[in-house]
Each structure stands twice: as structure tokens, then as C-alpha cells.
Design a protein around this motif. Structure first.
Motif, PDB file in Angstrom:
ATOM      1  N   ILE A 133      -4.746   7.037   1.063  1.00  0.00           N
ATOM      2  CA  ILE A 133      -5.483   5.800   0.785  1.00  0.00           C
ATOM      3  C   ILE A 133      -6.451   5.595   1.949  1.00  0.00           C
ATOM      4  O   ILE A 133      -6.062   5.722   3.108  1.00  0.00           O
ATOM      5  N   LEU A 154      -8.161  -7.585   1.610  1.00  0.00           N
ATOM      6  CA  LEU A 154      -7.184  -7.479   0.529  1.00  0.00           C
ATOM      7  C   LEU A 154      -6.486  -8.826   0.439  1.00  0.00           C
ATOM      8  O   LEU A 154      -5.810  -9.240   1.375  1.00  0.00           O
ATOM      9  N   VAL A 182      -2.088  -1.441  -3.671  1.00  0.00           N
ATOM     10  CA  VAL A 182      -3.017  -0.314  -3.672  1.00  0.00           C
ATOM     11  C   VAL A 182      -2.188   0.950  -3.898  1.00  0.00           C
ATOM     12  O   VAL A 182      -1.256   1.230  -3.149  1.00  0.00           O
ATOM     13  N   ILE A 236     -11.269   2.347  -0.925  1.00  0.00           N
ATOM     14  CA  ILE A 236     -11.918   1.050  -1.064  1.00  0.00           C
ATOM     15  C   ILE A 236     -13.074   1.031  -0.074  1.00  0.00           C
ATOM     16  O   ILE A 236     -12.869   1.213   1.126  1.00  0.00           O
ATOM     17  N   VAL A 250      -4.835  -2.078  -7.450  1.00  0.00           N
ATOM     18  CA  VAL A 250      -5.955  -1.145  -7.326  1.00  0.00           C
ATOM     19  C   VAL A 250      -5.467   0.250  -7.693  1.00  0.00           C
ATOM     20  O   VAL A 250      -4.684   0.849  -6.965  1.00  0.00           O
ATOM     21  N   LEU A 309       0.872  -1.164   0.000  1.00  0.00           N
ATOM     22  CA  LEU A 309       0.000   0.000   0.000  1.00  0.00           C
ATOM     23  C   LEU A 309       0.908   1.213   0.000  1.00  0.00           C
ATOM     24  O   LEU A 309       1.702   1.392   0.930  1.00  0.00           O
TER      25      LEU A 309
END
Length: 174
Positions: free
Chosen positions: A121, A129, A135, A141, A153, A100
Motif C-alpha cells: 500500500i 484518511l 485500505v 492513494i 478503498v 490498512l
């Protein structure tokens, strides 16, 4: 004769003590390490809810910008660049080897390392996940979403969606 018996008794006690000490370390040392790791993370992060766990091997850059809700599990060997703001909602699961990142580079820059910028994020509540998900910056999300293993993503995922692929696309709603 007495000296031989005494030496054997001392040797036997030393052997038993060594075995007992080894057994205690084997049984309790991993637990101690786990508790210590959770305590360090809870003090380093912006927020960490009750019953949340960050498993071994996870690397977090910008930990003071990471907020984790309650009962969140972050799997082994995840990498997070949270400098731009990273929020993970309650009851979410981040499987092992996920990435991430809130940081990226301007693709129009002449020297990329000098063009770093960030976007937050946000991961909702009860999100899963899968293994190896990536991500990218600026993504949200929604609650109850599932992201399939290996997905990347690149854009927002709505609540209750199941998204898969590279780039991640909504396959269906839950």
C-alpha cells in the motif's frame, strides 16, 4: 505534648509529599508515556520521519515494513498489517480506527489461512484518511487525496481526489 506535635508535623509532611508526588505523576506521567511510545515506534519501524506521531491503541503488525514520512499523525486505535510493505507520505493524517492491510487470502484457496499473500500500500503526501477508513492490499492513494469516513478503498485513488463510499469512488477532484 512535644511527641504529639512532632507526630502531627510528620503526618502533615507525609500528606504534602504524597499530594505533591501524585500531582507530579498526574501532570508528567502521560507525557512520559507518549515520549516512550514514540521512541519505541521510531526504533521498530522501517522509517519514521521527524515530528510524526502514532497515537495510543494503534496496533502494527510487520512494523519493520512500515515507512512513515515527516509530520504524519496516525490516530488512536488504528490497525495496520504492514508485512507486504506500507508507505505513508509526509504530512498525511490517518484518523482514528482506520485499518490498512497489505495482507489478504486467496479466495480460491481450500483452507484460507494457508493462502495468505501480500501487496504493498502506498499513501501519498498530504493525504487525509477519515475516521474508520479501510485500505485493502495493493492500493495507491495519490498526493493531496481525501478519503471520507468509513470508506473502503479497494482500488487506486488519483492525486487531488475526494473519494467516499463502499467501495470508495471518486466524488470529485480538489
Amino acid at each position: 505534648m512535644k511527641r504529639v506535635i512532632l507526630n502531627r508535623a510528620i503526618s502533615f509532611i507525609a500528606d504534602i509529599t504524597y499530594l505533591f508526588d501524585t500531582l507530579l505523576k498526574w501532570l508528567h506521567f502521560p507525557l512520559y508515556i507518549e515520549l516512550y511510545r514514540q521512541e519505541i515506534w521510531s526504533r521498530s519501524l522501517k522509517a519514521m520521519g521527524d515530528n510524526s506521531k502514532i497515537l495510543a491503541g494503534t496496533v502494527i503488525h510487520g512494523a519493520n515494513s512500515l515507512s512513515i514520512g515527516s509530520s504524519v499523525v496516525i490516530g488512536e486505535n488504528c490497525h495496520m498489517w504492514a508485512n507486504g510493505g506500507l508507505t505513508i507520505g509526509d504530512d498525511s493524517l490517518v484518523a482514528a480506527h482506520c485499518t490498512l492491510t497489505t495482507l489478504t487470502h486467496n479466495q480460491d484457496g481450500i483452507i484460507y489461512r494457508k493462502t495468505t499473500f501480500s501487496a504493498p500500500i502506498t499513501i501519498g503526501k498530504n493525504v487525509w484518511l477519515g475516521y474508520g477508513v479501510t485500505v485493502l492490499p495493493g492500493v495507491s492513494i495519490g498526493d493531496n487525496a481525501i478519503i471520507g469516513a468509513g470508506a473502503v478503498v479497494t482500488h487506486d485513488i488519483p492525486p487531488n481526489a475526494i473519494a467516499i463510499g463502499v467501495p470508495a469512488r471518486v466524488a470529485r477532484q480538489r
